[in-house]
Scaffold this motif. Structure first.
Motif, mmCIF file in Angstrom:
data_model
loop_
_atom_site.group_PDB
_atom_site.id
_atom_site.type_symbol
_atom_site.label_atom_id
_atom_site.label_comp_id
_atom_site.label_asym_id
_atom_site.label_seq_id
_atom_site.Cartn_x
_atom_site.Cartn_y
_atom_site.Cartn_z
ATOM 1 N N ALA A 28 1.046 -1.041 -0.069
ATOM 2 C CA ALA A 28 0.129 0.022 0.077
ATOM 3 C C ALA A 28 0.845 1.140 0.167
ATOM 4 O O ALA A 28 0.543 1.993 -0.686
ATOM 5 C CB ALA A 28 -0.912 -0.070 1.195
ATOM 6 N N ARG A 29 2.030 1.173 0.663
ATOM 7 C CA ARG A 29 2.777 2.434 0.889
ATOM 8 C C ARG A 29 3.460 2.653 -0.539
ATOM 9 O O ARG A 29 3.773 3.918 -0.971
ATOM 10 C CB ARG A 29 3.694 2.087 1.753
ATOM 11 C CG ARG A 29 4.855 3.174 2.498
ATOM 12 C CD ARG A 29 5.663 2.943 3.469
ATOM 13 N NE ARG A 29 4.787 2.708 4.573
ATOM 14 C CZ ARG A 29 5.119 1.528 5.454
ATOM 15 N NH1 ARG A 29 5.929 0.553 5.066
ATOM 16 N NH2 ARG A 29 4.279 1.222 6.163
ATOM 17 N N ARG A 30 3.909 1.573 -1.076
ATOM 18 C CA ARG A 30 4.438 1.916 -2.532
ATOM 19 C C ARG A 30 3.657 2.457 -3.369
ATOM 20 O O ARG A 30 4.019 3.144 -4.301
ATOM 21 C CB ARG A 30 5.016 0.331 -3.050
ATOM 22 C CG ARG A 30 6.442 -0.057 -2.350
ATOM 23 C CD ARG A 30 6.772 -1.582 -2.707
ATOM 24 N NE ARG A 30 7.726 -2.182 -2.067
ATOM 25 C CZ ARG A 30 8.250 -3.304 -2.190
ATOM 26 N NH1 ARG A 30 7.592 -4.427 -2.980
ATOM 27 N NH2 ARG A 30 9.251 -3.724 -1.291
ATOM 28 N N ILE A 31 2.292 1.992 -3.415
ATOM 29 C CA ILE A 31 1.139 2.543 -4.307
ATOM 30 C C ILE A 31 0.845 3.929 -4.295
ATOM 31 O O ILE A 31 1.150 4.580 -5.055
ATOM 32 C CB ILE A 31 -0.136 1.512 -4.190
ATOM 33 C CG1 ILE A 31 0.259 -0.028 -4.878
ATOM 34 C CG2 ILE A 31 -1.116 2.195 -5.119
ATOM 35 C CD1 ILE A 31 -0.904 -0.780 -4.641
ATOM 36 N N PHE A 32 0.734 4.325 -2.982
ATOM 37 C CA PHE A 32 0.372 5.933 -2.523
ATOM 38 C C PHE A 32 1.660 6.586 -2.924
ATOM 39 O O PHE A 32 1.467 7.705 -3.117
ATOM 40 C CB PHE A 32 -0.094 5.651 -1.020
ATOM 41 C CG PHE A 32 -1.407 5.305 -1.039
ATOM 42 C CD1 PHE A 32 -2.606 5.672 -1.867
ATOM 43 C CD2 PHE A 32 -1.640 4.177 -0.144
ATOM 44 C CE1 PHE A 32 -4.012 5.284 -1.676
ATOM 45 C CE2 PHE A 32 -3.073 3.901 -0.224
ATOM 46 C CZ PHE A 32 -4.149 4.289 -0.936
ATOM 47 N N ARG A 33 2.891 6.007 -2.664
ATOM 48 C CA ARG A 33 3.988 6.899 -2.846
ATOM 49 C C ARG A 33 4.081 7.441 -4.495
ATOM 50 O O ARG A 33 4.653 8.341 -4.800
ATOM 51 C CB ARG A 33 5.148 6.231 -2.481
ATOM 52 C CG ARG A 33 5.652 6.334 -0.759
ATOM 53 C CD ARG A 33 6.557 5.670 -0.331
ATOM 54 N NE ARG A 33 6.763 5.671 1.138
ATOM 55 C CZ ARG A 33 7.634 5.122 1.714
ATOM 56 N NH1 ARG A 33 8.468 4.100 1.302
ATOM 57 N NH2 ARG A 33 7.804 5.159 3.186
ATOM 58 N N ALA A 34 3.954 6.102 -5.243
ATOM 59 C CA ALA A 34 3.909 6.283 -6.578
ATOM 60 C C ALA A 34 2.793 7.454 -7.113
ATOM 61 O O ALA A 34 3.203 8.266 -8.063
ATOM 62 C CB ALA A 34 3.865 5.045 -7.250
ATOM 63 N N LEU A 35 1.683 7.298 -6.690
ATOM 64 C CA LEU A 35 0.725 7.895 -7.061
ATOM 65 C C LEU A 35 0.937 9.610 -6.597
ATOM 66 O O LEU A 35 0.483 10.398 -7.096
ATOM 67 C CB LEU A 35 -0.509 7.587 -6.297
ATOM 68 C CG LEU A 35 -1.386 6.288 -6.942
ATOM 69 C CD1 LEU A 35 -2.651 5.880 -6.241
ATOM 70 C CD2 LEU A 35 -1.493 6.159 -8.464
ATOM 71 N N SER A 36 1.929 9.488 -5.333
ATOM 72 C CA SER A 36 1.874 11.090 -5.006
ATOM 73 C C SER A 36 2.727 11.692 -6.089
ATOM 74 O O SER A 36 2.826 13.078 -6.008
ATOM 75 C CB SER A 36 2.594 11.027 -3.442
ATOM 76 O OG SER A 36 3.789 10.356 -3.811
ATOM 77 N N HIS A 37 3.533 10.904 -6.759
ATOM 78 C CA HIS A 37 4.387 11.660 -7.908
ATOM 79 C C HIS A 37 3.452 11.815 -9.316
ATOM 80 O O HIS A 37 3.602 12.766 -9.998
ATOM 81 C CB HIS A 37 5.510 11.002 -8.229
ATOM 82 C CG HIS A 37 6.619 10.828 -6.838
ATOM 83 N ND1 HIS A 37 7.509 11.932 -6.593
ATOM 84 C CD2 HIS A 37 6.994 9.998 -6.224
ATOM 85 C CE1 HIS A 37 8.017 11.668 -5.321
ATOM 86 N NE2 HIS A 37 7.892 10.262 -5.180
ATOM 87 N N LEU A 38 2.757 10.880 -9.508
ATOM 88 C CA LEU A 38 1.970 10.803 -10.566
ATOM 89 C C LEU A 38 0.472 11.619 -10.805
ATOM 90 O O LEU A 38 0.113 12.265 -11.603
ATOM 91 C CB LEU A 38 1.585 9.417 -11.024
ATOM 92 C CG LEU A 38 2.800 8.328 -11.343
ATOM 93 C CD1 LEU A 38 2.244 6.874 -11.556
ATOM 94 C CD2 LEU A 38 3.739 8.909 -12.484
ATOM 95 N N ALA A 39 0.102 11.711 -9.262
ATOM 96 C CA ALA A 39 -1.104 12.576 -9.285
ATOM 97 C C ALA A 39 -1.181 13.534 -7.839
ATOM 98 O O ALA A 39 -1.907 13.165 -7.066
ATOM 99 C CB ALA A 39 -2.402 11.663 -9.387
ATOM 100 N N PRO A 40 -0.053 14.318 -8.138
ATOM 101 C CA PRO A 40 -0.127 14.938 -6.561
ATOM 102 C C PRO A 40 -1.018 15.920 -6.421
ATOM 103 O O PRO A 40 -1.560 16.676 -5.232
ATOM 104 C CB PRO A 40 1.351 15.749 -6.835
ATOM 105 C CG PRO A 40 1.302 15.954 -8.434
ATOM 106 C CD PRO A 40 0.841 14.864 -8.817
ATOM 107 N N ALA A 41 -2.141 16.226 -7.135
ATOM 108 C CA ALA A 41 -3.166 17.077 -7.189
ATOM 109 C C ALA A 41 -4.606 16.439 -6.439
ATOM 110 O O ALA A 41 -5.552 17.263 -6.170
ATOM 111 C CB ALA A 41 -3.469 17.753 -8.399
ATOM 112 N N ASP A 42 -4.426 15.113 -6.559
ATOM 113 C CA ASP A 42 -5.514 14.460 -5.754
ATOM 114 C C ASP A 42 -5.345 14.309 -4.419
ATOM 115 O O ASP A 42 -4.624 13.623 -3.894
ATOM 116 C CB ASP A 42 -5.653 13.184 -6.630
ATOM 117 C CG ASP A 42 -7.002 12.638 -6.365
ATOM 118 O OD1 ASP A 42 -7.492 12.475 -5.300
ATOM 119 O OD2 ASP A 42 -7.525 12.276 -7.429
ATOM 120 N N ARG A 43 -6.408 14.739 -3.698
ATOM 121 C CA ARG A 43 -6.273 14.914 -2.031
ATOM 122 C C ARG A 43 -6.388 13.272 -1.775
ATOM 123 O O ARG A 43 -5.919 12.848 -0.468
ATOM 124 C CB ARG A 43 -7.634 15.637 -1.583
ATOM 125 C CG ARG A 43 -7.568 15.542 0.170
ATOM 126 C CD ARG A 43 -8.480 16.225 0.523
ATOM 127 N NE ARG A 43 -8.749 17.515 0.085
ATOM 128 C CZ ARG A 43 -9.718 18.445 0.263
ATOM 129 N NH1 ARG A 43 -10.740 18.164 0.991
ATOM 130 N NH2 ARG A 43 -9.370 19.856 0.151
#
Length: 324
Positions: A28-43
């Motif tokens: 879960a941590r790997r997924i959300f860390r990757a998404l924080s770079h790909l979609a940083p505008a999504d809360r």
């Protein structure tokens, strides 16, 4: 912006949430860390990362970023085409600053709900199978042995000191096996005593007070093991001698219908009282010592008999009580 359009954000948010729910925090941590770079505008990305953060600092930063991120991707206006990749508009800031463009990313059309269910099942099913297997191999099957209780065996009586026979509720479990055709007779067989009649033996006064004071239990009795029947006889005993002493170990015997005699089980009387309580199922054990002029004390004596044999007499020395 190209990376944001190339991934299915909803799918990966769902995968991250499922991994966190089943306890796989690393995935879960790997997924959300990757998404924080790909979609940083999504809360939702930052909220998900805050929930599985590895440290307090990471959680604090994720929560701060979530305050400035948008709640969810903005939907396309009805008039815009689905094939548009990027639509831009402007809003006015303060008069002293030029307006900044707000980028609205058009997400690819979501997969059909059945496809998402298949992905979710493929992720959840291995975890459920692993949990089931761990529970199966970690919980051994145990067989519980039910110990007799006061309501099952019934409290064995404590004879009074004056020698009188006391009437108490009858013992309920496993009565003595009846004979196929009992024929009562007013005459006693040779070498037999009436119930309640005392026998004198070397300054001992011994009696079997009632027929109900003899009980048969099949198989096991707590930690007492027997391959056939366990016969429990509650015997009233008084030490009339002026010295402390114990009963002879070979004083008692049970005889079956074939004339075979069985001696008491060693240490079974003490084990019986320790398991089920002194004063309830007997006063003293067969192995205990009696005080001088002790008065009547109830003593449980336990015998082991084969399953195909029926007890007929309880012997004390050369005297016996007829059990049938």
């Amino acid at each position: 912006m190209g990376d944001e359009a190339a991934i299915d954000l909803e799918l990966w948010l769902t995968r991250g949430a499922l991994a966190a729910r089943r306890g796989d925090l690393v995935t879960a941590r790997r997924i959300f860390r990757a998404l924080s770079h790909l979609a940083p505008a999504d809360r939702r990305v930052w909220i998900g990362l805050a929930r599985v953060a590895e440290s307090v600092a990471e959680r604090t930063e994720a929560l701060q970023r979530a305050e400035y991120a948008v709640a969810a991707p903005l939907p396309l206006p009805p008039t815009l085409s689905r094939t548009a990749d990027v639509a831009t508009t402007t809003v006015s800031a303060t008069p002293s600053h030029p307006p900044e463009p707000i980028v609205i990313v058009a997400q690819p059309a979501p997969l059909h709900y059945r496809s998402r269910w298949w992905f979710a099942l493929l992720i959840i099913l291995p975890g459920l199978l692993a949990v089931w297997w761990l529970m199966r191999v970690s919980v051994p099957e145990t067989a519980s042995v039910a110990l007799p209780t006061v309501s099952a065996i019934g409290p064995l009586p404590t004879p009074p000191t004056d020698g009188a026979v006391v009437t108490v509720p009858a013992i309920t479990p496993s009565p003595l096996p009846p004979t196929p055709s009992p024929v009562p007779s007013p005459l006693l067989e040779p070498d037999t005593r009436n119930f309640g009649q005392f026998v004198s033996y070397e300054n001992w006064r011994i009696a079997l007070l009632r027929p109900e004071d003899v009980v048969i239990v099949d198989g096991e009795l707590g930690t007492i093991r027997a391959s056939g029947h366990v016969l429990i006889a509650l015997i009233a005993v008084s030490n009339e001698a002026p010295v402390e002493r114990a009963l002879p170990a070979d004083l008692f015997a049970v005889e079956d219908e074939m004339g075979q005699r069985y001696r008491p089980l060693p240490s079974a009387s003490t084990n019986y009282l320790e398991q089920f309580g002194r004063g309830v199922y007997g006063d003293l054990a067969l192995e205990d010592r009696f005080t001088p002029q002790s008065g009547l004390r109830s003593v449980p004596v336990l015998f082991a008999l084969p399953r195909n044999r029926i007890p007929s007499r309880l012997w004390v020395g050369d005297d016996a009580w007829l059990l049938r």
